[in-house]
Write a protein that holds these residues in place. Sequence first.
Motif, mmCIF file in Angstrom:
data_model
loop_
_atom_site.group_PDB
_atom_site.id
_atom_site.type_symbol
_atom_site.label_atom_id
_atom_site.label_comp_id
_atom_site.label_asym_id
_atom_site.label_seq_id
_atom_site.Cartn_x
_atom_site.Cartn_y
_atom_site.Cartn_z
ATOM 1 N N ALA A 1 39.220 33.175 49.943
ATOM 2 C CA ALA A 1 39.125 33.668 48.565
ATOM 3 C C ALA A 1 40.495 34.073 48.037
ATOM 4 C CB ALA A 1 38.160 34.853 48.496
ATOM 5 N N CYS A 2 41.285 34.752 48.864
ATOM 6 C CA CYS A 2 42.613 35.185 48.427
ATOM 7 C C CYS A 2 43.534 33.985 48.210
ATOM 8 C CB CYS A 2 43.210 36.146 49.448
ATOM 9 S SG CYS A 2 42.372 37.753 49.470
ATOM 10 N N ALA A 3 43.401 32.971 49.042
ATOM 11 C CA ALA A 3 44.208 31.769 48.871
ATOM 12 C C ALA A 3 43.813 31.019 47.596
ATOM 13 C CB ALA A 3 44.067 30.858 50.086
ATOM 14 N N LYS A 4 42.546 31.054 47.267
ATOM 15 C CA LYS A 4 42.039 30.322 46.106
ATOM 16 C C LYS A 4 42.273 31.065 44.785
ATOM 17 C CE LYS A 4 37.841 28.149 44.354
ATOM 18 N NZ LYS A 4 36.434 27.858 44.608
ATOM 19 N N HIS A 5 42.337 32.385 44.843
ATOM 20 C CA HIS A 5 42.440 33.202 43.627
ATOM 21 C C HIS A 5 43.726 34.032 43.632
ATOM 22 C CE1 HIS A 5 38.288 32.340 42.468
ATOM 23 N NE2 HIS A 5 37.983 32.491 43.742
ATOM 24 N N PRO A 6 44.850 33.439 43.271
ATOM 25 C CA PRO A 6 46.097 34.212 43.254
ATOM 26 C C PRO A 6 46.047 35.413 42.312
ATOM 27 C CG PRO A 6 46.468 31.956 42.451
ATOM 28 C CD PRO A 6 45.041 32.052 42.876
ATOM 29 N N ASP A 7 45.171 35.362 41.322
ATOM 30 C CA ASP A 7 45.031 36.485 40.398
ATOM 31 C C ASP A 7 44.390 37.712 41.068
ATOM 32 O OD1 ASP A 7 42.888 34.528 40.362
ATOM 33 O OD2 ASP A 7 41.891 35.779 38.864
ATOM 34 N N TRP A 8 43.855 37.552 42.274
ATOM 35 C CA TRP A 8 43.268 38.660 43.019
ATOM 36 C C TRP A 8 44.284 39.266 43.984
ATOM 37 C CZ3 TRP A 8 37.886 36.534 44.996
ATOM 38 C CH2 TRP A 8 37.081 36.226 43.889
ATOM 39 N N LYS A 9 45.533 38.867 43.898
ATOM 40 C CA LYS A 9 46.549 39.226 44.894
ATOM 41 C C LYS A 9 46.617 40.726 45.160
ATOM 42 C CE LYS A 9 51.341 38.718 46.191
ATOM 43 N NZ LYS A 9 52.655 38.280 45.854
ATOM 44 N N LYS A 10 46.615 41.538 44.113
ATOM 45 C CA LYS A 10 46.745 42.991 44.307
ATOM 46 C C LYS A 10 45.620 43.521 45.186
ATOM 47 C CE LYS A 10 47.416 47.370 42.023
ATOM 48 N NZ LYS A 10 47.725 48.069 40.792
ATOM 49 N N ASP A 11 44.376 43.139 44.887
ATOM 50 C CA ASP A 11 43.254 43.577 45.716
ATOM 51 C C ASP A 11 43.324 42.955 47.105
ATOM 52 O OD1 ASP A 11 42.105 45.346 43.930
ATOM 53 O OD2 ASP A 11 40.735 43.853 43.088
ATOM 54 N N CYS A 12 43.760 41.709 47.194
ATOM 55 C CA CYS A 12 43.880 41.063 48.503
ATOM 56 C C CYS A 12 44.858 41.814 49.394
ATOM 57 C CB CYS A 12 44.340 39.614 48.343
ATOM 58 S SG CYS A 12 43.070 38.517 47.680
ATOM 59 N N GLU A 13 45.917 42.341 48.800
ATOM 60 C CA GLU A 13 46.945 43.043 49.565
ATOM 61 C C GLU A 13 46.578 44.477 49.905
ATOM 62 O OE1 GLU A 13 50.282 42.546 46.942
ATOM 63 O OE2 GLU A 13 50.916 40.719 47.986
ATOM 64 N N THR A 14 45.595 45.041 49.224
ATOM 65 C CA THR A 14 45.304 46.465 49.427
ATOM 66 C C THR A 14 43.833 46.790 49.662
ATOM 67 O OG1 THR A 14 45.138 46.826 47.035
ATOM 68 C CG2 THR A 14 47.294 47.209 48.060
ATOM 69 N N ARG A 15 42.916 45.960 49.146
ATOM 70 C CA ARG A 15 41.489 46.311 49.178
ATOM 71 C C ARG A 15 40.619 45.118 49.580
ATOM 72 N NH1 ARG A 15 40.078 47.781 43.585
ATOM 73 N NH2 ARG A 15 38.100 48.299 44.533
ATOM 74 N N PRO A 16 40.644 44.739 50.851
ATOM 75 C CA PRO A 16 39.832 43.591 51.257
ATOM 76 C C PRO A 16 38.338 43.798 50.997
ATOM 77 C CG PRO A 16 40.769 44.681 53.175
ATOM 78 C CD PRO A 16 41.390 45.302 51.970
ATOM 79 N N ALA A 17 37.873 45.043 51.045
ATOM 80 C CA ALA A 17 36.458 45.301 50.772
ATOM 81 C C ALA A 17 36.100 44.910 49.344
ATOM 82 C CB ALA A 17 36.116 46.768 51.026
ATOM 83 N N ALA A 18 37.035 45.090 48.409
ATOM 84 C CA ALA A 18 36.786 44.707 47.016
ATOM 85 C C ALA A 18 36.645 43.190 46.896
ATOM 86 C CB ALA A 18 37.918 45.205 46.124
ATOM 87 N N ILE A 19 37.445 42.458 47.660
ATOM 88 C CA ILE A 19 37.358 40.994 47.650
ATOM 89 C C ILE A 19 36.012 40.562 48.214
ATOM 90 C CG2 ILE A 19 38.348 38.861 48.572
ATOM 91 C CD1 ILE A 19 40.080 40.392 46.433
ATOM 92 N N LEU A 20 35.621 41.145 49.332
ATOM 93 C CA LEU A 20 34.340 40.782 49.943
ATOM 94 C C LEU A 20 33.177 41.120 49.014
ATOM 95 C CD1 LEU A 20 35.085 41.870 53.611
ATOM 96 C CD2 LEU A 20 34.976 39.542 52.702
ATOM 97 N N LYS A 21 33.287 42.231 48.317
ATOM 98 C CA LYS A 21 32.230 42.608 47.372
ATOM 99 C C LYS A 21 32.111 41.566 46.260
ATOM 100 C CE LYS A 21 30.427 46.445 44.732
ATOM 101 N NZ LYS A 21 30.549 47.853 44.390
ATOM 102 N N ARG A 22 33.244 41.045 45.775
ATOM 103 C CA ARG A 22 33.219 39.988 44.758
ATOM 104 C C ARG A 22 32.515 38.742 45.276
ATOM 105 N NH1 ARG A 22 39.459 40.155 42.530
ATOM 106 N NH2 ARG A 22 39.340 42.270 41.765
ATOM 107 N N LEU A 23 32.584 38.536 46.589
ATOM 108 C CA LEU A 23 31.944 37.378 47.202
ATOM 109 C C LEU A 23 30.495 37.653 47.586
ATOM 110 C CD1 LEU A 23 34.890 36.332 49.550
ATOM 111 C CD2 LEU A 23 34.265 35.310 47.345
ATOM 112 N N GLY A 24 30.015 38.870 47.322
ATOM 113 C CA GLY A 24 28.643 39.221 47.644
ATOM 114 C C GLY A 24 28.453 39.699 49.062
#
Length: 103
Positions: free
Chosen positions: A76-99
């Motif tokens: 997800a982080c590789a596919k969505h560069p616009d999520w970079k800030k959350d990818c670098e600090t909040r992996p739980a937020a990324i996983l939540k976006r993925l359900g």
Amino acid sequence: MSRIIAAAVALILTTGSASTAIAEDGATQKQIEQRDPDFCGAGGAGCDPVEVQRWKVVGNRLADLSSADLSQYAYACAKHPDWKKDCETRPAAILKRLGIEGY
């Protein structure tokens, strides 16, 4: 084991040369299943694209994720560069976006 993978990824990234072992984005499930575990490692993780491997290293440092969730996070982080800030600090937020809940 993850420290070994992290060291290998760091070595690849610092030398500036991508191995031919790196799979192209969009590998099919059949291609993934045919990957040689002696060449790509367990689950073919060593044949993930370089950007995905980089995000796996980051995810391993930030959180205690299952291998499946770590993979989802990294892709997800590789596919969505616009999520970079959350990818670098909040992996739980990324996983939540993925359900994916529970982190």
